[in-house]
Design an enzyme around this catalytic site. Structure first.
Site, PDB file in Angstrom:
ATOM      1  N   LYS A 120       0.448  -0.061   7.345  1.00  0.00           N
ATOM      2  CA  LYS A 120       0.943  -1.328   7.228  1.00  0.00           C
ATOM      3  C   LYS A 120       1.751  -1.705   8.480  1.00  0.00           C
ATOM      4  O   LYS A 120       1.587  -2.900   8.813  1.00  0.00           O
ATOM      5  CB  LYS A 120       1.885  -1.337   5.831  1.00  0.00           C
ATOM      6  CG  LYS A 120       1.213  -1.060   4.725  1.00  0.00           C
ATOM      7  CD  LYS A 120       2.079  -1.238   3.534  1.00  0.00           C
ATOM      8  CE  LYS A 120       3.171  -0.089   3.441  1.00  0.00           C
ATOM      9  NZ  LYS A 120       2.761   0.930   3.395  1.00  0.00           N
ATOM     10  N   THR A 121       2.574  -0.907   8.901  1.00  0.00           N
ATOM     11  CA  THR A 121       3.615  -1.234  10.033  1.00  0.00           C
ATOM     12  C   THR A 121       2.572  -1.426  11.212  1.00  0.00           C
ATOM     13  O   THR A 121       2.929  -2.225  12.003  1.00  0.00           O
ATOM     14  CB  THR A 121       4.637  -0.255  10.192  1.00  0.00           C
ATOM     15  OG1 THR A 121       5.493  -0.185   8.958  1.00  0.00           O
ATOM     16  CG2 THR A 121       5.605  -0.714  11.285  1.00  0.00           C
ATOM     17  N   GLY A 150       0.844  -1.294   0.085  1.00  0.00           N
ATOM     18  CA  GLY A 150      -0.067  -0.066   0.005  1.00  0.00           C
ATOM     19  C   GLY A 150       0.800   1.161  -0.122  1.00  0.00           C
ATOM     20  O   GLY A 150       2.139   1.252   0.135  1.00  0.00           O
ATOM     21  N   PRO A 151       0.381   2.219  -0.220  1.00  0.00           N
ATOM     22  CA  PRO A 151       0.943   3.732  -0.247  1.00  0.00           C
ATOM     23  C   PRO A 151       1.588   3.889   1.102  1.00  0.00           C
ATOM     24  O   PRO A 151       1.230   3.417   2.027  1.00  0.00           O
ATOM     25  CB  PRO A 151       0.008   4.751  -0.697  1.00  0.00           C
ATOM     26  CG  PRO A 151      -1.232   3.754  -1.309  1.00  0.00           C
ATOM     27  CD  PRO A 151      -1.251   2.714  -0.653  1.00  0.00           C
ATOM     28  N   THR A 170      -0.431   4.351   5.145  1.00  0.00           N
ATOM     29  CA  THR A 170      -1.679   3.739   5.324  1.00  0.00           C
ATOM     30  C   THR A 170      -1.780   2.893   6.517  1.00  0.00           C
ATOM     31  O   THR A 170      -2.736   2.036   6.710  1.00  0.00           O
ATOM     32  CB  THR A 170      -1.895   2.935   3.950  1.00  0.00           C
ATOM     33  OG1 THR A 170      -1.038   2.230   3.415  1.00  0.00           O
ATOM     34  CG2 THR A 170      -2.429   4.052   2.933  1.00  0.00           C
ATOM     35  N   GLU A 186      -6.102  33.264  -9.175  1.00  0.00           N
ATOM     36  CA  GLU A 186      -7.006  32.246  -8.457  1.00  0.00           C
ATOM     37  C   GLU A 186      -8.587  32.309  -8.545  1.00  0.00           C
ATOM     38  O   GLU A 186      -9.201  31.539  -8.668  1.00  0.00           O
ATOM     39  CB  GLU A 186      -6.817  32.575  -6.842  1.00  0.00           C
ATOM     40  CG  GLU A 186      -5.296  32.353  -6.383  1.00  0.00           C
ATOM     41  CD  GLU A 186      -4.764  30.910  -6.773  1.00  0.00           C
ATOM     42  OE1 GLU A 186      -5.618  29.882  -6.824  1.00  0.00           O
ATOM     43  OE2 GLU A 186      -3.684  30.858  -6.779  1.00  0.00           O
TER      44      GLU A 186
END
Length: 626
Positions: free
Chosen positions: A211-212, A205-206, A209, A428
């Site tokens: 994972k760890t 995954g990016p 997100t 803008e």
């Protein structure tokens, strides 16, 4: 320590001592004076340039006067008596003239051999001690030289225990991992029906997100040994060390089975073999080969499950991804609005929130944020609240935190020239008006000409709903909106500036994706010409295009056609609403920031309210779409 290790240690120590002695010897010899011949020495005495001399162990050391000060010279002299007889005339003349010199003519006793060896032994001992100390420090203490091939893993998931209750917005991912946790707790239940648990689980995954965090939660849920290590901990300068560490890691895991091995950032060691300019015989590839053998080789890893995390699955070696190694690949995607709300609630547990804080509204306003982004958002809000009174996090605090996370802190103190402000205001305003009249674009929530980070101004839009797909019409209209600033400058000033450089890059990249990646060109057809994924130099450096130069020219022509059509449409749209363009720009020059309600009132021809509402007001679920 085995015999081979002892022999290696003894040989290494012996060679180190010899090297140290040679170094000390060369250093001591370098301090001795330059050697001269007998005739040169005799001339110095005859010319009375010798201030003093010492004879020791057959060597005569002279101290001679020069224009640059005293200089030490030496000569190998076998007999002092011959030397004295040869220079007796010099002494007699000096005695007659009354200028006889006092020389140190007493032979010095030779230094004992054990005293001469003492400096060598001391230096050798210091060098050996320093080397062992460095090795011990590099390998976590203990017998460092012998631990060089040991894996530097950590047992457990960290200081704070993490469980699945701490992981939000990833229900499907947790469901798959709960199956593995259940197997580790009660493996007999699965073996009774002939089921085999996956040997490896790859979390893809990016960045940010979670994972760890998910892997740490598995460790917290399963009451088994958990060995965590980073992929970079295997890679070492010395050949064979990485493979040795892999073997040691799996040996330790087997001893404490059932156990889980977690390898973070596995792409550091698991990249394609044979990639790169250096060939395939390097330390990293030997480490990967050993990892492949340990995961699914001739040996048995009963009760050992390998988990790994990466955000670059495309560069991993195919042998690592096959069934039998990483049987299961779990994709951890950025959370949706429901997941973001759950993540915000987890991170807000230990924060002081005001009564007006609505996490559901914040979740709707943070589309595209990952779990790490949301944690950082609440932390920035807490830091801001700590500097203010009262020390609580309000919706206003969270609004400023979102803008700070997305674009950087405000730079109101920057000196702004009136002409630059005018260009920024119309730039803008061009973006905002183009987005307002394009039905597929997200509503404008705020326009500002206050500099943030590298941007001189911003037009912020927030989606009403999250879409899983982009249509060709949506992408075409997004290019139109991106060109709004450049077109407004051209219409108002009959000139263009460098302020649209990022807009043009994004528009060009989007047009190329439409043509070469998604097959949205009528001329080229439903054919893709782009590789899906990031470039990996080790694999792609010698890869050529899969299409001809003629096709490349056709792709460029189609890209230009898409961008030119968007430019023409944006020009017509802004010319039709030129009065609104001036009105929005003048409001920005007067107030610097325009909120969603003020912008909508301006576009509808209503009275623009003086009070600007919050960024979150237009993100509330009950507000109707513009």
């Amino acid at each position: 320590m085995n015999n081979s290790s002892k022999r290696f240690s003894f040989l290494f120590t012996f060679l180190l001592m010899i090297a140290a002695m040679l170094v000390v010897s060369s250093l001591m010899n370098s301090k001795r004076g330059d050697e001269i011949t007998y005739s040169e020495m005799r001339t110095l005495f005859l010319e009375e340039k010798v201030e003093s001399f010492v004879w020791e162990d057959g060597e005569l050391t002279l101290t001679v006067r020069t224009d640059n000060g005293p200089v030490e010279l030496r000569h190998e002299l076998a007999s002092v008596d011959i030397f004295v007889d040869d220079l007796s005339g010099v002494y007699e003349r000096q005695q007659r003239e009354g200028v006889i010199k006092e020389y140190n003519f007493v032979p010095i006793q030779p230094t004992p051999w054990y005293l001469e060896m003492l400096p060598y032994l001391v230096i050798s001992a210091l060098m050996i001690f320093a080397l062992y100390f460095l090795l011990a420090r590099a390998n976590g203490g203990g017998n460092g030289a012998m631990k060089f091939g040991k894996a530097n893993f950590r047992i457990g998931s960290g200081e704070k225990k993490v469980t699945f209750a701490d992981v939000a917005g990833a229900d499907e991912e947790k469901a798959e991992l709960e199956e593995i946790v259940d197997f580790l707790r009660d493996p007999q239940k699965y073996r009774a029906v002939g089921a085999k648990i996956p040997k490896g689980v790859l979390l893809v995954g990016p960045p940010g997100t979670g994972k760890t965090l998910i892997a740490r939660a598995v460790a917290g849920e399963a009451n088994v040994q958990f060995l965590s290590i980073s992929g970079s901990d295997f890679v070492e300068l010395y050949v064979g060390v990485g493979a040795s560490r892999v073997r040691d890691l799996f040996e330790q895991a087997k001893k404490g089975a059932p156990s889980i091995i977690f390898i973070d950032e596995i792409d550091a060691v698991g990249r394609h073999r044979g990639a790169g300019l250096g060939g395939g015989h390097d330390e990293r590839e030997q480490t990967l080969n050993q990892l492949l053998v340990e995961m699914d080789g001739f040996g048995s890893n009963e009760g050992v499950i390998v988990m790994a995390a990466t955000n670059r699955r495309d560069i991993l070696d195919p042998a690592l991804l096959r069934p039998g190694r990483f049987d299961r690949q779990i994709y951890v995607n950025p959370p949706d609005v429901k997941g973001r709300e759950e993540i915000l609630r987890v991170h807000a547990k230990d924060k002081l929130l005001a009564d007006d804080v609505d996490l559901k509204v914040i979740a709707r306003a943070t589309s595209g944020f990952t779990g790490a982004d949301l944690a950082n958002l609440l932390n920035e809000a807490a830091l801001t609240a700590a500097r203010q009174e009262p020390h609580v996090i309000t919706m206003s605090t969270l609004e400023s935190a979102i803008l700070k996370v997305v674009a950087g802190p405000e730079k109101k103190s920057r000196v702004k020239l009136p002409e630059d402000l005018r260009i920024t205001a119309f730039h803008e305003a061009g973006h905002a008006i183009a987005m307002y009249f394009l039905p597929t674009q997200d509503p404008v929530h705020q326009i500002t000409i206050v500099p943030r980070g590298n941007a001189l101004g911003m037009t912020i839009s927030l989606p009403e709903e999250e879409h899983s797909h982009l249509t060709r019409n949506q992408m075409r209209e997004e290019i139109v909106a991106l060109l709004g600033g450049r077109v407004a400058e051209q219409i108002i000033f009959d000139d263009i500036s460098t302020g649209a450089s990022n807009d043009l890059q994004r528009a060009t990249r989007l047009a190329r994706d439409m043509i070469a990646k998604y097959g949205m060109s009528d001329a080229l057809g439903a054919v893709t010409y782009d590789n899906d994924g990031e470039i990996f130099v080790g694999r792609d450096y010698e890869r050529t295009k899969s299409y001809s130069e003629q096709t490349a020219g056709a792709i460029d022509a189609e890209m230009k056609k898409v961008v030119d059509a968007a430019y023409a449409r944006c020009t017509q749209l802004l010319r039709d609403n030129l009065a609104k363009l001036h009105e929005v720009a003048e409001f920005l020059l007067a107030h610097e920031t325009m909120s969603h309600g003020q912008f909508v009132a301006c576009m509808k021809g209503e009275l623009i309210p003086e009070q600007a509402e919050s960024l979150f007001d237009s993100a509330r679920p009950d507000e109707s779409a513009t």
